[in-house]
Design a protein around this motif. Structure first.
Motif, PDB file in Angstrom:
ATOM      1  N   TRP B  45       0.796  -1.238   0.000  1.00 43.59           N
ATOM      2  CA  TRP B  45       0.000   0.000   0.000  1.00 43.59           C
ATOM      3  C   TRP B  45       0.820   1.275   0.000  1.00 43.59           C
TER       4      TRP B  45
ATOM      5  N   ALA C  15     -16.376   1.144  -0.541  1.00 40.56           N
ATOM      6  CA  ALA C  15     -16.841   2.509  -0.246  1.00 40.56           C
ATOM      7  C   ALA C  15     -17.128   2.684   1.237  1.00 40.56           C
ATOM      8  N   ARG C  17     -15.673   1.435   3.622  1.00 42.99           N
ATOM      9  CA  ARG C  17     -14.406   1.525   4.370  1.00 42.99           C
ATOM     10  C   ARG C  17     -13.493   2.646   3.847  1.00 42.99           C
ATOM     11  N   ASP C  18     -13.954   3.373   2.853  1.00 44.02           N
ATOM     12  CA  ASP C  18     -13.157   4.467   2.286  1.00 44.02           C
ATOM     13  C   ASP C  18     -11.778   3.966   1.834  1.00 44.02           C
ATOM     14  N   TRP C  19     -11.784   2.834   1.164  1.00 41.07           N
ATOM     15  CA  TRP C  19     -10.535   2.205   0.765  1.00 41.07           C
ATOM     16  C   TRP C  19     -10.115   2.547  -0.664  1.00 41.07           C
ATOM     17  N   GLN C  21      -9.093   5.097  -1.937  1.00 39.49           N
ATOM     18  CA  GLN C  21      -7.884   5.923  -1.949  1.00 39.49           C
ATOM     19  C   GLN C  21      -6.604   5.084  -2.077  1.00 39.49           C
ATOM     20  N   PHE C  22      -6.652   3.825  -1.620  1.00 38.72           N
ATOM     21  CA  PHE C  22      -5.473   2.961  -1.697  1.00 38.72           C
ATOM     22  C   PHE C  22      -5.407   2.189  -3.014  1.00 38.72           C
TER      23      PHE C  22
ATOM     24  N   ALA D  96     -11.819   0.036  10.495  1.00 42.23           N
ATOM     25  CA  ALA D  96     -11.028  -0.089   9.270  1.00 42.23           C
ATOM     26  C   ALA D  96     -11.145   1.119   8.348  1.00 42.23           C
ATOM     27  N   ARG D  97     -12.112   1.962   8.599  1.00 46.70           N
ATOM     28  CA  ARG D  97     -12.401   3.075   7.693  1.00 46.70           C
ATOM     29  C   ARG D  97     -11.186   3.961   7.428  1.00 46.70           C
ATOM     30  N   GLY D  98     -10.815   4.090   6.158  1.00 42.99           N
ATOM     31  CA  GLY D  98      -9.734   4.988   5.763  1.00 42.99           C
ATOM     32  C   GLY D  98      -8.345   4.508   6.130  1.00 42.99           C
TER      33      GLY D  98
END
Lengths: 106, 106, 106, 106
Positions: B45, C15, C17-19, C21-22, D96-98
Motif C-alpha cells: 500500500w 466505499a 471503508r473508504d478504501w 484511496q489505496f 477499518a475506515r480509511g
C-alpha cells in the motif's frame, strides 16, 4: 573467490547505465516478483525445465535481490544466516523432521 | 558482499530436517514465487516498508534461490556474472543510459 | 443471476471503508500478484490443496482483478472475450491441439 | 459487470485444443501467478501503464482464475460474495475506515 565482488560487478553495470534512479526498494520488490514469475514459467506445464532458461531467470531473481539488499544496506549472506537461525527455532529437528507442515500446524 | 558463501549453512539446516525430499526444482521455483509475493506485500500500500520485515522476506527469497541453484548444480555467483554479460550486450551504455525501456523497444 | 452485481457488491464494501484511496492501478496490480502467491502457497509442496483455502485465495485474486478492471473502466467479461479471440488466432486448432507448446515455438 | 458469464466461452476454446489435460489445479495456480507477474510488469518502473497491455494481461489472469474455479467446481461469483462477507467481518467499518492496516494489526 575473494578477488572480486558480485555486488560490485552488478553495481558497476547499473552505474554505467545510470539505472539506480529506477531502483527504489518498491520497484526492486516488484522486479523480484516479476522475475520469480518468469522463473516459474519454466515449470508451468511440467516438472522438467530447460536448464539454460532456468539459469538465466534464476540469475535475474538473484540480481534484483542483491540490488535490493544493497539499496537497503543489508548484507545478503548475513540476512540469510539470521533467518536460518529463526527457521531452526520455528522448526525444531524432532518435530519438523521429514515433514513439510508449516510451523503453526506442527 | 563479495559473493554468496552460505550455501553450506543452508544445506545443513535442510539435511537435519530431512527436507531435501520436498525440494524438487519445481517446488523450489514455486517457493521463490510465493516468497517474492510476501516480500512484495511489504510494499503493498505504500513505498515505505518495515526494514525488519523486508529483511526476513528477502532472506527467504534468497534462501530458496540458493537451494534451487544447489539442486541444479549451478554456482549462484557464476550465473549472476554470466547474466550480467548478457545484460551488458542487450543494453549498450549509449542507448540504454538513463532509460528504463526494455531492450526490444530501445 | 441478473438481480445483483458482483462488482457493485465489491464497490459497496470498499466505499463503506473508504478504501478506494489505496486502490491505484499499481497497488491493485501488486495486490493481485501478492494474492496469486498466497493461492500458489496452497500447492507449494504437493499437487493437492485444501479446497476451502483455495476458495478463499482464489476469491481474493478475483476481487482485486475486478477492482482493477473497474478502476480502469474495463468490462471483465469483455476483456476475457477479446483475449480469447487473440488466443484462438495465436493457437490454431490444427497446430496447437493437445500440445502445451508456446505459440512462438509451435 | 453483473457477474462472470464467460466460463462457457473459455471452456469451448480449451476443448477445441484438447488443453484440459494440462489444466490441473496446480498448473492453473502456477499459471495465475505467472500471469500476475506479467500484469505487474506493466507497472515495473512507474505507476502509469499502457492500458492495452494491462487489458491483455488482466484478461489472462482472469481466464486462468475462471479455469481453476471451473476445474474445482466453484462458482466464481459465489466465492467472491462469500469472501466479501468474511472481509466485512474482519474489517469492521468503524475501525477499518480509511486505513490500509491489516486486520491483525487493527
Amino acid at each position: 573467490m575473494n578477488e572480486f565482488s558480485v555486488s560490485d560487478e552488478i553495481a558497476a553495470m547499473v552505474a554505467e547505465r545510470d539505472w539506480s534512479q529506477f531502483h527504489t526498494p518498491e520497484n526492486l520488490a516488484k522486479s523480484i516478483a516479476i522475475e520469480a514469475g518468469e522463473l516459474l514459467e519454466c515449470f508451468q506445464w511440467n516438472a522438467d525445465a530447460d536448464p539454460d532458461r532456468v539459469r538465466g531467470e534464476l540469475a535475474d531473481v538473484l540480481t534484483y535481490c542483491l540490488l535490493l539488499a544493497d539499496r537497503l544496506g543489508m548484507d545478503p549472506n548475513q540476512i540469510i544466516l539470521d533467518k536460518l537461525a529463526v527457521t531452526r527455532g520455528k522448526y525444531p529437528v524432532d518435530t519438523a523432521r521429514g515433514r513439510s507442515t508449516k510451523y503453526d500446524a506442527l
